[in-house]
Design a protein around this motif. Structure first.
Motif, PDB file in Angstrom:
ATOM      1  N   ASN A 137     -17.751 -26.381 -27.747  1.00 53.47           N
ATOM      2  CA  ASN A 137     -16.558 -25.804 -27.117  1.00 53.47           C
ATOM      3  C   ASN A 137     -16.326 -24.413 -27.710  1.00 53.47           C
ATOM      4  OD1 ASN A 137     -15.770 -28.010 -25.448  1.00 53.47           O
ATOM      5  ND2 ASN A 137     -15.083 -29.106 -27.295  1.00 53.47           N
ATOM      6  N   GLY A 138     -15.892 -23.500 -26.860  1.00 52.34           N
ATOM      7  CA  GLY A 138     -15.576 -22.159 -27.346  1.00 52.34           C
ATOM      8  C   GLY A 138     -14.574 -21.456 -26.435  1.00 52.34           C
ATOM      9  N   TRP A 139     -13.872 -20.517 -27.019  1.00 48.37           N
ATOM     10  CA  TRP A 139     -12.901 -19.747 -26.228  1.00 48.37           C
ATOM     11  C   TRP A 139     -12.775 -18.360 -26.835  1.00 48.37           C
ATOM     12  CZ3 TRP A 139      -8.895 -18.128 -29.280  1.00 48.37           C
ATOM     13  CH2 TRP A 139      -8.591 -18.922 -30.398  1.00 48.37           C
ATOM     14  N   HIS A 145     -17.172 -24.270 -20.513  1.00 47.37           N
ATOM     15  CA  HIS A 145     -17.182 -25.178 -19.379  1.00 47.37           C
ATOM     16  C   HIS A 145     -16.539 -26.530 -19.729  1.00 47.37           C
ATOM     17  CE1 HIS A 145     -18.546 -27.021 -15.677  1.00 47.37           C
ATOM     18  NE2 HIS A 145     -19.138 -28.001 -16.392  1.00 47.37           N
ATOM     19  N   ASP A 146     -16.847 -27.043 -20.920  1.00 46.96           N
ATOM     20  CA  ASP A 146     -16.279 -28.351 -21.312  1.00 46.96           C
ATOM     21  C   ASP A 146     -14.770 -28.278 -21.415  1.00 46.96           C
ATOM     22  OD1 ASP A 146     -18.758 -29.453 -21.350  1.00 46.96           O
ATOM     23  OD2 ASP A 146     -19.040 -29.313 -23.530  1.00 46.96           O
ATOM     24  N   LEU A 147     -14.247 -27.159 -21.950  1.00 46.53           N
ATOM     25  CA  LEU A 147     -12.797 -27.033 -22.065  1.00 46.53           C
ATOM     26  C   LEU A 147     -12.163 -26.904 -20.696  1.00 46.53           C
ATOM     27  CD1 LEU A 147     -12.353 -24.674 -25.184  1.00 46.53           C
ATOM     28  CD2 LEU A 147     -11.783 -27.098 -24.985  1.00 46.53           C
ATOM     29  N   GLN A 148     -12.808 -26.163 -19.809  1.00 46.76           N
ATOM     30  CA  GLN A 148     -12.241 -26.060 -18.470  1.00 46.76           C
ATOM     31  C   GLN A 148     -12.169 -27.441 -17.806  1.00 46.76           C
ATOM     32  OE1 GLN A 148     -13.670 -22.903 -15.878  1.00 46.76           O
ATOM     33  NE2 GLN A 148     -14.478 -21.735 -17.661  1.00 46.76           N
ATOM     34  N   LEU A 149     -13.227 -28.244 -18.022  1.00 48.43           N
ATOM     35  CA  LEU A 149     -13.204 -29.600 -17.446  1.00 48.43           C
ATOM     36  C   LEU A 149     -12.115 -30.456 -18.101  1.00 48.43           C
ATOM     37  CD1 LEU A 149     -17.022 -30.404 -17.126  1.00 48.43           C
ATOM     38  CD2 LEU A 149     -15.408 -29.827 -15.302  1.00 48.43           C
ATOM     39  N   ALA A 150     -12.000 -30.381 -19.424  1.00 50.51           N
ATOM     40  CA  ALA A 150     -11.024 -31.205 -20.119  1.00 50.51           C
ATOM     41  C   ALA A 150      -9.601 -30.816 -19.748  1.00 50.51           C
ATOM     42  CB  ALA A 150     -11.226 -31.095 -21.628  1.00 50.51           C
ATOM     43  N   ARG A 190      -2.431 -31.253 -23.264  1.00 54.12           N
ATOM     44  CA  ARG A 190      -2.545 -32.009 -22.016  1.00 54.12           C
ATOM     45  C   ARG A 190      -3.942 -31.821 -21.425  1.00 54.12           C
ATOM     46  NH1 ARG A 190       1.375 -33.848 -18.602  1.00 54.12           N
ATOM     47  NH2 ARG A 190       2.941 -32.555 -19.640  1.00 54.12           N
ATOM     48  N   ARG A 191      -4.532 -32.926 -21.074  1.00 52.81           N
ATOM     49  CA  ARG A 191      -5.811 -32.915 -20.408  1.00 52.81           C
ATOM     50  C   ARG A 191      -5.700 -33.719 -19.116  1.00 52.81           C
ATOM     51  NH1 ARG A 191      -9.664 -34.555 -25.429  1.00 52.81           N
ATOM     52  NH2 ARG A 191      -8.274 -36.342 -25.361  1.00 52.81           N
ATOM     53  N   THR A 201     -12.833 -22.267 -31.369  1.00 50.97           N
ATOM     54  CA  THR A 201     -13.325 -23.540 -30.809  1.00 50.97           C
ATOM     55  C   THR A 201     -12.230 -24.586 -30.869  1.00 50.97           C
ATOM     56  OG1 THR A 201     -15.017 -25.231 -30.958  1.00 50.97           O
ATOM     57  CG2 THR A 201     -14.239 -24.326 -33.032  1.00 50.97           C
ATOM     58  N   SER A 202     -12.247 -25.510 -29.973  1.00 47.64           N
ATOM     59  CA  SER A 202     -11.303 -26.642 -29.958  1.00 47.64           C
ATOM     60  C   SER A 202     -12.125 -27.937 -29.919  1.00 47.64           C
ATOM     61  CB  SER A 202     -10.403 -26.547 -28.725  1.00 47.64           C
ATOM     62  OG  SER A 202      -9.551 -25.434 -28.810  1.00 47.64           O
TER      63      SER A 202
END
Length: 772
Positions: free
Chosen positions: A25-27, A40-45, A97-98, A125-126
């Motif tokens: 995960n990265g931002w 991409h994983d964070l956008q999905l989550a 919130r996910r 990262t998260s």
């Protein structure tokens, strides 16, 4: 300026992608905090794009509250604002919130600086830590739950170090002692010794310390009951147990202990012990025997008295059962055993009276009762038994029965007619003889039995009836004794003269409760009065002649006995002398008996003279057993000739008696000879039994044969009465005269199954007792 990434070539997006390769995960953000990259994983989550998040950013922090959990927003927002201003790294854990709801994340952010040190952007990262965080929360909740459990359990929990030093008390123990572990301090003492000094009862302290130290040294479990001091100074009983906890190498790392308040239990146990003690003392003090056994037959309890009587010190069923049976009278064993087994098999209560032997060897009557104790399902779980000495009661009952029987026999055998009246004169009892005399019973004639007057009119001669009624009318209301001579009607209609007497019986208050009367038949007596006077004149003359004849006959009879013995011994002597070779020893003994018999004949003449002169100059204190032995030996030759076996049993503790040796010897010889002559008709087993014993103040001599018996026991001792063809009828009469002159008596009984038993008794007189 806060520390940051000073490499200008590194853009926030490039750094975020680098982090993304490491963590997944990265931002990235620009210097103003707007999102420039979201993996991409964070956008999905999050179900959000960077543009969506930037739109929220333009709306202010309120929109962000929709993303971050409300409980975490203020904290996280504050931390982020601080990082934006200062450039310090951002590290925080919060719920976001996910799509599936709020979940825990750990977010880290770092600033990127240009060459001049200004922030040009942020990257980070998260990581999803929801599972880990829930595990930690669960452990925390479990720890809190265990803590609450430890504090709420109704016991005192404590912990010791491997060296035995207290390291933990639960809340209940702290509340009980009024202090925590840290408060247990006494200068110069270890915390354990201080604990013992401050909280353990002085009487239990030494034992407590020794037991605990023994466990600390050996690693064995600790268990003890002791008294623990409460915060208010009151000591209460505790039951304490401790176990060691060891590591993988087996080393003790700590001790865990539990201390439970058992003060009420100890008080109850003490009360039960006192109650049991008092109950045991009560059982031991009661004059009864108590025992119990299980349904399987195993003895569970025997009272002290019962064991002592059985001669046992320890309750063993096999030994006790055998000892208990040995104590039962031989005549009662079979009945007791049979009834007991029957009751046990059926489960019925056992109740019986039998004789049981005491320590002194005497038998006493005992009443036993055994009853089963049943469980809720009706099965027998135990048997309880009680034995009570009822010997006195049985003796009293037996005495009452014998007394009642004796009284009844007395009433029925008295040569009189007996009756009883109620206080008003109503007949209530008539003896068998009176009923037979009248020919009817009270219950057979209700009309006659209703009143005295009706009864009198039925049985009294009409000429005597007015006087009899008048006499009763005077006695019944006053209690004055009734006495009257009158004629009374017999069952066959004949009137006979009666002398009737009646006396009133009173109760303790002096009231008449019954009249007891007797009727004596004097008809023959009255008729014989005139004949008696004539008979007396004739008897006076006849008695003179009879006395002379009796004297002559007695002298001949008494002389005849030693003369007969002389003849018998002489014949025996002749036989021994004629034997081949002659038996001189036996012949000499026979001659000695001839001499003794001749001397006896002389002594008999002298004693007969002394007897009729009523002289007792020849009486001395003698050993009675020796006289009996002499008489037996004297008759031994004749017994051998007649084929009679003599069994003699003479008690060894006979006292000396005061008597004439020759006269009593003549009585014994006469009775022994009569017994042998009576058995002449017996085909075989001619047995003469001679028994001498003491009974209180009398010495009884019994001579028993197995002949035909005596047909006229009432007349056998009369002069000139004989059952022998050649007898004179004087032997037993003389025996009776001799014994009565010595203060004794003689009688005859029937021997079972056949034969006769002649018994005579001599008194143990004072002068003889003094001589003994």
């Amino acid at each position: 300026m806060a520390p940051g990434l000073a490499t200008a070539a590194n853009s926030p997006i490039g750094a975020a992608k680098t982090v993304e390769k490491l963590s997944g995960n990265g931002w990235a953000m620009d210097a103003s905090g707007r999102w420039t990259y979201l993996s991409h994983d964070l956008q999905l989550a999050l179900a959000k794009t960077p543009e969506d998040l930037n739109a929220w950013w333009s709306e202010g922090e309120g929109a962000w509250k929709q993303l971050v959990h409300p409980d975490d927003f203020e904290r996280v927002a504050g931390e982020w604002r601080h990082c934006l201003r200062s450039g310090y790294p951002f590290d925080s854990e919060f719920r976001i919130r996910r799509r599936t709801g709020f979940g825990w994340v750990r977010s880290s952010g770092r600033s990127i600086l240009d060459d001049s040190g200004d922030i040009v952007g942020w990257y980070g990262t998260s990581l999803d830590i929801d599972s880990d965080r829930k595990t930690v929360d669960a452990l925390h909740d479990r720890e809190l739950e265990l803590s609450l459990l430890v504090d709420s359990v109704p016991s005192h929990l404590w912990r010791l170090t491997p060296e035995g030093e207290p390291s933990f008390f639960n809340k209940r123990m702290i509340d009980y002692l009024g202090r925590d572990v840290s408060d247990i301090q006494i200068p110069g003492l270890s915390r354990l010794d201080a604990m013992i000094e401050m909280a353990i009862h002085p009487e239990d302290a030494e034992e407590f310390g020794g037991a605990l130290n023994q466990s600390l040294v050996t690693g064995e479990s600790f268990f003890m009951r002791y008294r623990l001091r409460r915060h208010d100074g009151v000591y209460r009983w505790m039951s304490s147990r401790a176990e060691s906890v060891r590591d993988h190498d087996g080393r003790i790392v700590q001790w865990y202990g539990l201390c439970h308040d058992v003060n009420d239990q100890v008080a109850t146990e003490e009360a039960l012990r006192r109650s049991e003690w008092h109950l045991q003392r009560l059982i031991d003090a009661l004059p009864v025997h108590i025992c119990s056994w299980t349904a399987a037959g195993e003895l569970s309890y025997v009272s002290k008295r019962f064991l002592e009587e059985a001669g046992l010190s320890k309750a063993s069923f096999s030994e006790f059962a055998k000892a208990a049976l040995d104590l039962i009278h031989p005549d009662d064993v079979a009945q007791v055993r049979g009834q007991a087994l029957q009751c046990i098999q059926k489960g019925d209560a056992f109740s019986m009276r039998y004789r049981r032997r005491r320590k002194d060897g005497t038998f006493r009557w005992t009443a036993d009762r055994f009853e089963p104790l049943r469980g809720t399902n009706g099965t027998i779980v135990e048997w309880y038994g009680l034995s009570v000495d009822v010997d006195e009661e049985m003796r009293i009952q037996q005495s009452l029965r014998e007394s009642e029987h004796s009284l009844h026999q007395l009433v029925e055998t008295l040569p009189a007619l007996i009756y009883c009246l109620a206080p008003d004169g109503r007949p209530i009892y008539r003896s068998q003889k009176l009923s037979e005399y009248l020919g009817f019973r009270i219950e057979e004639d209700a009309e006659t039995g209703k009143s005295l007057h009706a009864t009198l009119e039925a049985i009294i001669h009409p000429e005597d009836l007015p006087a009899v009624k008048r006499k009763y009318s005077q006695s019944l209301p006053t209690g004055k004794p009734y006495a009257m001579r009158h004629r009374m009607r017999r069952f066959d209609g004949e009137y006979r003269w009666m002398e009737t007497r009646a006396l009133a019986m009173y109760n303790a208050e002096g009231e008449i409760v019954q009249w007891n009367g007797v009727c004596l038949d004097i008809d023959d007596w009255l008729r014989a009065q005139e004949e008696l006077r004539l008979a007396q004149r004739n008897l006076a003359r006849a008695s003179q002649a009879a006395s002379l004849a009796e004297l002559t006959a007695s002298i001949a009879h008494e002389i005849g006995q030693p003369l007969a013995a002389m003849i018998s011994s002489s014949d025996a002597c002749q036989q021994w002398l004629n034997a081949e070779p002659p038996n001189m020893e036996r012949a000499q003994k026979a001659l000695d008996r001839v001499v003794r018999s001749a001397n006896t004949a002389t002594d008999v003449v002298n004693r007969i003279r002394a007897l009729f002169k009523h002289s007792d100059d020849s009486r001395r204190v003698n050993a009675f057993g020796n006289v009996v032995t002499e008489a037996r030996d004297l008759m031994a030759e004749e017994a051998l000739r007649r084929g009679v076996r003599i069994n003699s049993r003479i008690d060894s503790d006979l006292p000396p008696l005061f008597f004439d040796h020759i006269q009593i010897q003549q009585v014994l010889v006469n009775l022994i000879r009569n017994a042998m002559e009576a058995m002449d008709a017996a085909p075989d087993r001619r047995l003469l039994q001679l028994r001498v014993r003491r009974d209180e103040d009398w010495v009884h001599t019994e001579i028993t044969d197995n002949g035909p018996g005596v047909d006229n026991p009432d007349r056998i001792f009369e002069p000139f009465f004989t059952t022998k063809g050649q007898g004179m009828g004087m032997g037993l009469a003389i025996c009776r005269s001799i014994l009565e002159s010595h203060g004794g008596r003689i009688w005859v009984e029937k021997n079972d199954p056949n034969g006769a038993k002649f018994v005579f008794s001599l008194p143990v007189k004072a002068e003889a007792a003094r001589a003994s």
